[in-house]
Design a protein around this motif. Sequence first.
Motif, PDB file in Angstrom:
ATOM      1  N   ALA A   1      52.299  33.332  53.066  1.00  0.00           N
ATOM      2  CA  ALA A   1      51.955  34.097  52.462  1.00  0.00           C
ATOM      3  C   ALA A   1      51.588  34.677  50.771  1.00  0.00           C
ATOM      4  O   ALA A   1      51.071  35.057  49.888  1.00  0.00           O
ATOM      5  CB  ALA A   1      54.110  34.604  51.874  1.00  0.00           C
ATOM      6  N   HIS A   2      50.620  33.074  50.328  1.00  0.00           N
ATOM      7  CA  HIS A   2      49.910  32.858  49.243  1.00  0.00           C
ATOM      8  C   HIS A   2      49.796  32.588  49.564  1.00  0.00           C
ATOM      9  O   HIS A   2      49.297  31.146  50.121  1.00  0.00           O
ATOM     10  CB  HIS A   2      50.728  32.911  48.325  1.00  0.00           C
ATOM     11  N   THR A   3      48.256  31.790  48.625  1.00  0.00           N
ATOM     12  CA  THR A   3      47.241  30.866  48.569  1.00  0.00           C
ATOM     13  C   THR A   3      47.691  30.026  47.835  1.00  0.00           C
ATOM     14  O   THR A   3      48.419  29.615  46.532  1.00  0.00           O
ATOM     15  CB  THR A   3      46.454  31.504  47.970  1.00  0.00           C
ATOM     16  N   HIS A   4      47.469  28.879  48.234  1.00  0.00           N
ATOM     17  CA  HIS A   4      47.719  27.214  47.363  1.00  0.00           C
ATOM     18  C   HIS A   4      47.020  27.187  46.087  1.00  0.00           C
ATOM     19  O   HIS A   4      47.812  26.097  44.267  1.00  0.00           O
ATOM     20  CB  HIS A   4      48.038  25.780  47.909  1.00  0.00           C
ATOM     21  N   PHE A   5      46.447  27.607  45.987  1.00  0.00           N
ATOM     22  CA  PHE A   5      45.211  27.342  44.464  1.00  0.00           C
ATOM     23  C   PHE A   5      44.025  28.679  44.746  1.00  0.00           C
ATOM     24  O   PHE A   5      44.109  29.290  45.627  1.00  0.00           O
ATOM     25  CB  PHE A   5      44.019  26.045  44.913  1.00  0.00           C
ATOM     26  N   ILE A   6      43.807  28.649  43.483  1.00  0.00           N
ATOM     27  CA  ILE A   6      42.693  29.693  42.799  1.00  0.00           C
ATOM     28  C   ILE A   6      41.796  29.254  41.844  1.00  0.00           C
ATOM     29  O   ILE A   6      42.467  28.630  40.637  1.00  0.00           O
ATOM     30  CB  ILE A   6      43.839  31.438  42.815  1.00  0.00           C
ATOM     31  N   ALA A   7      40.385  29.408  41.668  1.00  0.00           N
ATOM     32  CA  ALA A   7      39.729  29.482  40.786  1.00  0.00           C
ATOM     33  C   ALA A   7      39.293  30.345  39.943  1.00  0.00           C
ATOM     34  O   ALA A   7      38.873  30.877  41.401  1.00  0.00           O
ATOM     35  CB  ALA A   7      38.898  28.352  41.242  1.00  0.00           C
ATOM     36  N   PHE A   8      38.619  30.423  38.458  1.00  0.00           N
ATOM     37  CA  PHE A   8      38.523  31.513  38.508  1.00  0.00           C
ATOM     38  C   PHE A   8      36.939  30.939  37.597  1.00  0.00           C
ATOM     39  O   PHE A   8      37.400  29.987  36.314  1.00  0.00           O
ATOM     40  CB  PHE A   8      38.752  32.439  37.344  1.00  0.00           C
ATOM     41  N   ASP A   9      35.702  31.488  37.290  1.00  0.00           N
ATOM     42  CA  ASP A   9      34.544  31.254  36.738  1.00  0.00           C
ATOM     43  C   ASP A   9      34.446  31.931  36.223  1.00  0.00           C
ATOM     44  O   ASP A   9      34.614  33.389  35.829  1.00  0.00           O
ATOM     45  CB  ASP A   9      33.369  31.488  37.265  1.00  0.00           C
ATOM     46  N   PHE A  10      34.340  31.549  34.309  1.00  0.00           N
ATOM     47  CA  PHE A  10      34.025  33.162  33.359  1.00  0.00           C
ATOM     48  C   PHE A  10      32.691  31.804  32.219  1.00  0.00           C
ATOM     49  O   PHE A  10      32.444  31.492  32.113  1.00  0.00           O
ATOM     50  CB  PHE A  10      35.106  32.434  32.387  1.00  0.00           C
ATOM     51  N   GLY A  11      32.022  33.769  32.510  1.00  0.00           N
ATOM     52  CA  GLY A  11      30.953  33.230  31.181  1.00  0.00           C
ATOM     53  C   GLY A  11      31.764  34.077  30.477  1.00  0.00           C
ATOM     54  O   GLY A  11      31.825  34.640  29.887  1.00  0.00           O
ATOM     55  N   ILE A  12      30.500  32.935  28.886  1.00  0.00           N
ATOM     56  CA  ILE A  12      30.857  33.061  27.304  1.00  0.00           C
ATOM     57  C   ILE A  12      30.145  34.217  27.050  1.00  0.00           C
ATOM     58  O   ILE A  12      28.096  34.084  27.640  1.00  0.00           O
ATOM     59  CB  ILE A  12      30.688  31.892  26.887  1.00  0.00           C
ATOM     60  N   CYS A  13      30.304  35.499  26.400  1.00  0.00           N
ATOM     61  CA  CYS A  13      29.615  36.471  26.356  1.00  0.00           C
ATOM     62  C   CYS A  13      29.837  37.181  24.982  1.00  0.00           C
ATOM     63  O   CYS A  13      30.637  37.025  23.287  1.00  0.00           O
ATOM     64  CB  CYS A  13      29.201  37.769  26.910  1.00  0.00           C
ATOM     65  N   GLU A  14      28.749  37.791  24.217  1.00  0.00           N
ATOM     66  CA  GLU A  14      29.042  38.947  22.924  1.00  0.00           C
ATOM     67  C   GLU A  14      28.786  40.140  23.526  1.00  0.00           C
ATOM     68  O   GLU A  14      28.205  40.766  24.397  1.00  0.00           O
ATOM     69  CB  GLU A  14      27.678  38.542  21.867  1.00  0.00           C
ATOM     70  N   ASN A  15      29.718  40.673  23.178  1.00  0.00           N
ATOM     71  CA  ASN A  15      29.982  41.962  22.910  1.00  0.00           C
ATOM     72  C   ASN A  15      29.122  42.977  22.063  1.00  0.00           C
ATOM     73  O   ASN A  15      28.163  42.462  21.369  1.00  0.00           O
ATOM     74  CB  ASN A  15      31.696  42.648  23.218  1.00  0.00           C
ATOM     75  N   ASP A  16      29.575  44.036  22.215  1.00  0.00           N
ATOM     76  CA  ASP A  16      28.581  45.326  21.228  1.00  0.00           C
ATOM     77  C   ASP A  16      28.898  44.701  19.991  1.00  0.00           C
ATOM     78  O   ASP A  16      27.590  45.327  19.132  1.00  0.00           O
ATOM     79  CB  ASP A  16      28.384  46.785  21.954  1.00  0.00           C
ATOM     80  N   LYS A  17      30.023  44.918  19.566  1.00  0.00           N
ATOM     81  CA  LYS A  17      30.197  44.402  18.139  1.00  0.00           C
ATOM     82  C   LYS A  17      29.824  43.083  17.764  1.00  0.00           C
ATOM     83  O   LYS A  17      30.722  42.520  16.763  1.00  0.00           O
ATOM     84  CB  LYS A  17      31.934  44.587  17.622  1.00  0.00           C
ATOM     85  N   GLY A  18      29.504  41.960  18.618  1.00  0.00           N
ATOM     86  CA  GLY A  18      28.619  40.872  17.891  1.00  0.00           C
ATOM     87  C   GLY A  18      29.907  39.236  18.208  1.00  0.00           C
ATOM     88  O   GLY A  18      29.733  38.984  18.055  1.00  0.00           O
ATOM     89  N   GLU A  19      31.137  40.380  18.900  1.00  0.00           N
ATOM     90  CA  GLU A  19      32.648  39.095  19.203  1.00  0.00           C
ATOM     91  C   GLU A  19      32.151  38.356  20.909  1.00  0.00           C
ATOM     92  O   GLU A  19      31.870  38.896  21.385  1.00  0.00           O
ATOM     93  CB  GLU A  19      33.912  39.621  19.456  1.00  0.00           C
ATOM     94  N   ILE A  20      32.551  37.572  20.629  1.00  0.00           N
ATOM     95  CA  ILE A  20      32.984  36.580  21.827  1.00  0.00           C
ATOM     96  C   ILE A  20      33.694  36.418  22.589  1.00  0.00           C
ATOM     97  O   ILE A  20      34.809  36.523  22.303  1.00  0.00           O
ATOM     98  CB  ILE A  20      32.421  34.467  21.447  1.00  0.00           C
ATOM     99  N   GLU A  21      33.919  36.813  24.445  1.00  0.00           N
ATOM    100  CA  GLU A  21      34.899  37.509  24.588  1.00  0.00           C
ATOM    101  C   GLU A  21      33.970  37.077  26.462  1.00  0.00           C
ATOM    102  O   GLU A  21      33.011  36.502  26.585  1.00  0.00           O
ATOM    103  CB  GLU A  21      34.479  38.857  25.256  1.00  0.00           C
ATOM    104  N   PRO A  22      35.278  36.616  27.283  1.00  0.00           N
ATOM    105  CA  PRO A  22      35.325  36.046  28.738  1.00  0.00           C
ATOM    106  C   PRO A  22      34.632  37.399  29.420  1.00  0.00           C
ATOM    107  O   PRO A  22      35.044  38.352  29.302  1.00  0.00           O
ATOM    108  CB  PRO A  22      35.716  35.393  28.833  1.00  0.00           C
ATOM    109  N   GLN A  23      33.326  36.800  30.753  1.00  0.00           N
ATOM    110  CA  GLN A  23      33.649  37.706  31.425  1.00  0.00           C
ATOM    111  C   GLN A  23      33.884  37.285  32.214  1.00  0.00           C
ATOM    112  O   GLN A  23      33.500  36.038  33.085  1.00  0.00           O
ATOM    113  CB  GLN A  23      32.070  38.344  31.340  1.00  0.00           C
TER     114      GLN A  23
END
Length: 337
Positions: A87-109
């Motif tokens: 019914a479901h997965t036992h594992f899940i993994a996410f990879d994020f990049g560390i980015c800078e948005n148009d306002k110069g703020e740090i955010e994940p993508q």
Amino acid sequence: MVSAIRKQFNEQFSIEKYQRFWESLNEKFPGAIEFRVAETPVFINRELKHKILSACESIVDIVLDPDFKEKSQRAIPENLQVPNENAHTHFIAFDFGICENDKGEIEPQLIEMQGFPTLFAYQVWHDQVMRKCYEIPAQYSSYFNGLNADSYTKLLKEIIIGNCEPEEVVLLEILPHEQKTKIDFYFTEALTGISVVCLTELIKEGNQLYYHKNNKKIRIKRIYNRIIFDDLQQQEAAIQEKGKILFDQLDVEWVPHPNWFYRISKYTLPFIHHPYVPQTWFLNEVKQLPEDLENYVLKPLFSFAGQGVVIDVTPEDIAAVKDPENWILQKRSITPR
């Protein structure tokens, strides 16, 4: 991300310390790490942590939706569907990049996600060695939800072994001792007591699987699956032939079931609407092409190791696609840091 701690770490860093760190990492299984190991951890603040968790929780909500399995059924290639999906997965993994948005703020993508394990056992050792060789602030942890090395290891072991005995569970891979991730296989074996088994070593009798350990034939009741079935299709004929047994009706539990590798993948991206997940559409559902098409990426849904990805997309690239239902158009992430 935390400037004061980053400055302190950099001031204390030396090539000699990194060499000791590298040597310590290799102590238990010499030569098993065949990938680049970063010289430093990444120190993130609470704000960035909460942004990352916000994206993760949004994705998990989609996966938990009662309609998700129906929506994602086409994600599994017909020739790679494995019976007895749970019914479901036992594992899940996410990879994020560390980015800078148009306002110069740090955010994940979000870069990638998978309903499949990653270096879940090795990372326990990595954290321990990092803390031994470097001065890491005690209030910083690589674990979430109040877990520590002991409670995390206990949970990992429970998920992998379930209600079976360790010898009844195997970590299954294709030629595991030749894989770049073999260091994780060895630590999984050390932490859980299960055996690392190659696909070619499986013995099938009726609908049951067996392997040999210490000159004893042991029934396999549970598989900690590390086989990427796309990879199986790239192997020599003898290994592909052996792999066909995995598509039979087997009396075995999968952890996680192979079908979830495809369900939770780039196929899921068009269903996600979150500021930290790049906007994505199934190509056949795009009614009007964006004017800034050069800021998008064209990706085939069913490809091996990133083959077929088109960067700097043009209208001609779109027109050349004969099966748009099998492609996605994805907006590029903002500036990486």
